[in-house]
Design a protein around this motif. Sequence first.
Motif, PDB file in Angstrom:
ATOM      1  N   ALA A  67       0.830  -1.204   0.000  1.00  0.00           N
ATOM      2  CA  ALA A  67       0.000   0.000   0.000  1.00  0.00           C
ATOM      3  C   ALA A  67       0.862   1.251   0.000  1.00  0.00           C
ATOM      4  CB  ALA A  67      -0.930  -0.016   1.218  1.00  0.00           C
ATOM      5  N   GLN A  68       1.978   1.210   0.707  1.00  0.00           N
ATOM      6  CA  GLN A  68       2.861   2.371   0.769  1.00  0.00           C
ATOM      7  C   GLN A  68       3.476   2.667  -0.593  1.00  0.00           C
ATOM      8  OE1 GLN A  68       6.037   1.957   3.613  1.00  0.00           O
ATOM      9  NE2 GLN A  68       6.883   4.006   3.213  1.00  0.00           N
ATOM     10  N   SER A  69       3.909   1.627  -1.303  1.00  0.00           N
ATOM     11  CA  SER A  69       4.510   1.821  -2.622  1.00  0.00           C
ATOM     12  C   SER A  69       3.482   2.326  -3.623  1.00  0.00           C
ATOM     13  CB  SER A  69       5.118   0.516  -3.133  1.00  0.00           C
ATOM     14  OG  SER A  69       6.226   0.119  -2.341  1.00  0.00           O
ATOM     15  N   LEU A  70       2.263   1.765  -3.559  1.00  0.00           N
ATOM     16  CA  LEU A  70       1.214   2.199  -4.483  1.00  0.00           C
ATOM     17  C   LEU A  70       0.858   3.659  -4.245  1.00  0.00           C
ATOM     18  CD1 LEU A  70      -0.726   1.443  -6.731  1.00  0.00           C
ATOM     19  CD2 LEU A  70      -2.351   0.671  -4.994  1.00  0.00           C
ATOM     20  N   GLU A  71       0.775   4.033  -2.987  1.00  0.00           N
ATOM     21  CA  GLU A  71       0.490   5.426  -2.674  1.00  0.00           C
ATOM     22  C   GLU A  71       1.597   6.337  -3.191  1.00  0.00           C
ATOM     23  OE1 GLU A  71      -0.278   8.325   1.228  1.00  0.00           O
ATOM     24  OE2 GLU A  71      -0.168   6.137   1.477  1.00  0.00           O
ATOM     25  N   GLY A  72       2.864   5.903  -3.008  1.00  0.00           N
ATOM     26  CA  GLY A  72       3.987   6.695  -3.496  1.00  0.00           C
ATOM     27  C   GLY A  72       4.019   6.815  -5.007  1.00  0.00           C
ATOM     28  N   LEU A  73       3.510   5.773  -5.682  1.00  0.00           N
ATOM     29  CA  LEU A  73       3.504   5.781  -7.145  1.00  0.00           C
ATOM     30  C   LEU A  73       2.405   6.673  -7.706  1.00  0.00           C
ATOM     31  CD1 LEU A  73       5.093   4.283  -9.429  1.00  0.00           C
ATOM     32  CD2 LEU A  73       3.214   2.646  -9.476  1.00  0.00           C
ATOM     33  N   LEU A  74       1.260   6.664  -7.041  1.00  0.00           N
ATOM     34  CA  LEU A  74       0.081   7.314  -7.609  1.00  0.00           C
ATOM     35  C   LEU A  74      -0.218   8.696  -7.045  1.00  0.00           C
ATOM     36  CD1 LEU A  74      -2.426   4.311  -7.833  1.00  0.00           C
ATOM     37  CD2 LEU A  74      -0.906   5.187  -9.598  1.00  0.00           C
ATOM     38  N   ASP A  75       0.442   9.088  -5.961  1.00  0.00           N
ATOM     39  CA  ASP A  75       0.053  10.365  -5.365  1.00  0.00           C
ATOM     40  C   ASP A  75       0.401  11.557  -6.251  1.00  0.00           C
ATOM     41  OD1 ASP A  75       2.790  10.513  -5.033  1.00  0.00           O
ATOM     42  OD2 ASP A  75       2.736  10.799  -2.862  1.00  0.00           O
ATOM     43  N   ALA A  76       1.329  11.368  -7.184  1.00  0.00           N
ATOM     44  CA  ALA A  76       1.666  12.453  -8.109  1.00  0.00           C
ATOM     45  C   ALA A  76       1.177  12.166  -9.531  1.00  0.00           C
ATOM     46  CB  ALA A  76       3.172  12.675  -8.130  1.00  0.00           C
ATOM     47  N   ALA A  77       0.376  11.105  -9.694  1.00  0.00           N
ATOM     48  CA  ALA A  77      -0.078  10.694 -11.023  1.00  0.00           C
ATOM     49  C   ALA A  77      -1.307  11.478 -11.462  1.00  0.00           C
ATOM     50  CB  ALA A  77      -0.384   9.199 -11.025  1.00  0.00           C
ATOM     51  N   LEU A  78      -1.505  11.502 -12.776  1.00  0.00           N
ATOM     52  CA  LEU A  78      -2.664  12.147 -13.375  1.00  0.00           C
ATOM     53  C   LEU A  78      -3.377  11.142 -14.270  1.00  0.00           C
ATOM     54  CD1 LEU A  78      -1.009  15.493 -14.535  1.00  0.00           C
ATOM     55  CD2 LEU A  78      -2.474  15.192 -12.526  1.00  0.00           C
ATOM     56  N   LEU A  79      -4.696  11.094 -14.168  1.00  0.00           N
ATOM     57  CA  LEU A  79      -5.503  10.268 -15.061  1.00  0.00           C
ATOM     58  C   LEU A  79      -6.233  11.216 -15.996  1.00  0.00           C
ATOM     59  CD1 LEU A  79      -6.465   7.427 -15.793  1.00  0.00           C
ATOM     60  CD2 LEU A  79      -8.343   7.718 -14.166  1.00  0.00           C
ATOM     61  N   GLN A  80      -5.859  11.173 -17.286  1.00  0.00           N
ATOM     62  CA  GLN A  80      -6.389  12.149 -18.230  1.00  0.00           C
ATOM     63  C   GLN A  80      -7.139  11.478 -19.371  1.00  0.00           C
ATOM     64  OE1 GLN A  80      -3.272  14.810 -19.532  1.00  0.00           O
ATOM     65  NE2 GLN A  80      -3.221  15.854 -17.571  1.00  0.00           N
ATOM     66  N   GLN A  81      -8.130  12.196 -19.874  1.00  0.00           N
ATOM     67  CA  GLN A  81      -8.922  11.750 -21.022  1.00  0.00           C
ATOM     68  C   GLN A  81      -8.425  12.491 -22.254  1.00  0.00           C
ATOM     69  OE1 GLN A  81     -11.650   9.696 -20.213  1.00  0.00           O
ATOM     70  NE2 GLN A  81     -12.491   9.372 -22.256  1.00  0.00           N
ATOM     71  N   PHE A  82      -8.133  11.735 -23.328  1.00  0.00           N
ATOM     72  CA  PHE A  82      -7.640  12.330 -24.567  1.00  0.00           C
ATOM     73  C   PHE A  82      -8.554  11.947 -25.720  1.00  0.00           C
ATOM     74  CE2 PHE A  82      -3.822  11.767 -21.963  1.00  0.00           C
ATOM     75  CZ  PHE A  82      -3.227  13.012 -22.057  1.00  0.00           C
ATOM     76  N   PRO A  83      -8.850  12.876 -26.619  1.00  0.00           N
ATOM     77  CA  PRO A  83      -9.585  12.504 -27.832  1.00  0.00           C
ATOM     78  C   PRO A  83      -8.679  11.735 -28.802  1.00  0.00           C
ATOM     79  CG  PRO A  83      -8.950  14.810 -27.921  1.00  0.00           C
ATOM     80  CD  PRO A  83      -8.542  14.312 -26.566  1.00  0.00           C
ATOM     81  N   SER A  84      -9.260  11.207 -29.837  1.00  0.00           N
ATOM     82  CA  SER A  84      -8.480  10.511 -30.860  1.00  0.00           C
ATOM     83  C   SER A  84      -7.562  11.491 -31.585  1.00  0.00           C
ATOM     84  CB  SER A  84      -9.427   9.855 -31.867  1.00  0.00           C
ATOM     85  OG  SER A  84      -8.713   9.205 -32.890  1.00  0.00           O
ATOM     86  N   GLY A  85      -6.375  11.012 -31.967  1.00  0.00           N
ATOM     87  CA  GLY A  85      -5.458  11.810 -32.760  1.00  0.00           C
ATOM     88  C   GLY A  85      -4.514  12.695 -31.971  1.00  0.00           C
ATOM     89  N   VAL A  86      -4.431  12.510 -30.663  1.00  0.00           N
ATOM     90  CA  VAL A  86      -3.541  13.323 -29.833  1.00  0.00           C
ATOM     91  C   VAL A  86      -2.187  12.631 -29.703  1.00  0.00           C
ATOM     92  CG1 VAL A  86      -3.131  14.248 -27.518  1.00  0.00           C
ATOM     93  CG2 VAL A  86      -5.405  14.385 -28.546  1.00  0.00           C
ATOM     94  N   THR A  87      -1.102  13.375 -29.973  1.00  0.00           N
ATOM     95  CA  THR A  87       0.245  12.845 -29.789  1.00  0.00           C
ATOM     96  C   THR A  87       0.598  12.896 -28.311  1.00  0.00           C
ATOM     97  OG1 THR A  87       0.948  13.552 -31.995  1.00  0.00           O
ATOM     98  CG2 THR A  87       2.680  13.109 -30.388  1.00  0.00           C
ATOM     99  N   LEU A  88       0.887  11.744 -27.733  1.00  0.00           N
ATOM    100  CA  LEU A  88       1.200  11.639 -26.308  1.00  0.00           C
ATOM    101  C   LEU A  88       2.705  11.682 -26.060  1.00  0.00           C
ATOM    102  CD1 LEU A  88      -1.235   8.692 -25.473  1.00  0.00           C
ATOM    103  CD2 LEU A  88      -1.657  11.128 -25.110  1.00  0.00           C
ATOM    104  N   ILE A  89       3.459  11.128 -26.985  1.00  0.00           N
ATOM    105  CA  ILE A  89       4.910  10.997 -26.853  1.00  0.00           C
ATOM    106  C   ILE A  89       5.540  11.327 -28.193  1.00  0.00           C
ATOM    107  CG2 ILE A  89       6.779   9.293 -26.636  1.00  0.00           C
ATOM    108  CD1 ILE A  89       5.056   7.843 -24.567  1.00  0.00           C
TER     109      ILE A  89
END
Length: 233
Positions: A21-43
């Motif tokens: 639980a500690q590692s998962l919290e450390g991994l996700l506390d700075a994460a973002l969950l974003q919605q993207f339309p089709s055709g968006v360059t991510l990388i």
Amino acid sequence: MLRTHELAQLQALPLFSGMTAQSLEGLLDAALLQQFPSGVTLIREGEPADFLHVLVDGLVEIYTEEAGGDWGISLINPVATFILAAVVSDQPYLNSARTLAESRVLLIPARRVREVFDQDVAFARIVASELALAYRGAIKKLKGYVARSSVERLANWILTEARRDSSQESIVIPFDRGTLASHIGTTRENLSRNLAVLTEHGVRVRGREIVMDRKDLLEAFARPQRFIDDPTS
């Protein structure tokens, strides 16, 4: 910050199974969950790997830009990471990535991923497994290019897509024909010729829909192989 319901969804993903639980919290506390339309360059190829991308919903294309054109490398279906090796090794991205459908993508800071990787054995195993699957997928695709013609690659692509739902006798190409041509290593014009060839092997084409009237004939022509076409091998 992630909302409570988003965090609950992510905690249930196989990718994060077994983590403390500690590692998962450390991994996700700075994460973002974003919605993207089709055709968006991510990388973009050559840029530093600042985030680990996890496709939660949708469809993503990994590709490279060479000689004035785009060449498909792989298609990512959820739930999966993509271009993980660049994050783990702290190297620039070797490929680009874009959405081919409306997609939800989790963005985890790369530095945080490397920190948790060093601390949590369970997460390190998961990362190693993801890297191994990506490597095996790349080798399978290379074998397909070496051993098959473009029309044989197309036939096997159709069968692989149909295998996602064994009850279906037809598939719908989920993107434009140019993208499909790129991912089987041919041109759009040659793809049209290849589709015409497959009409002699139990296939009908209706726009973006491909109907298999005689799947047995298509399989006899394609000759699918376990160590190329079976995603579990």
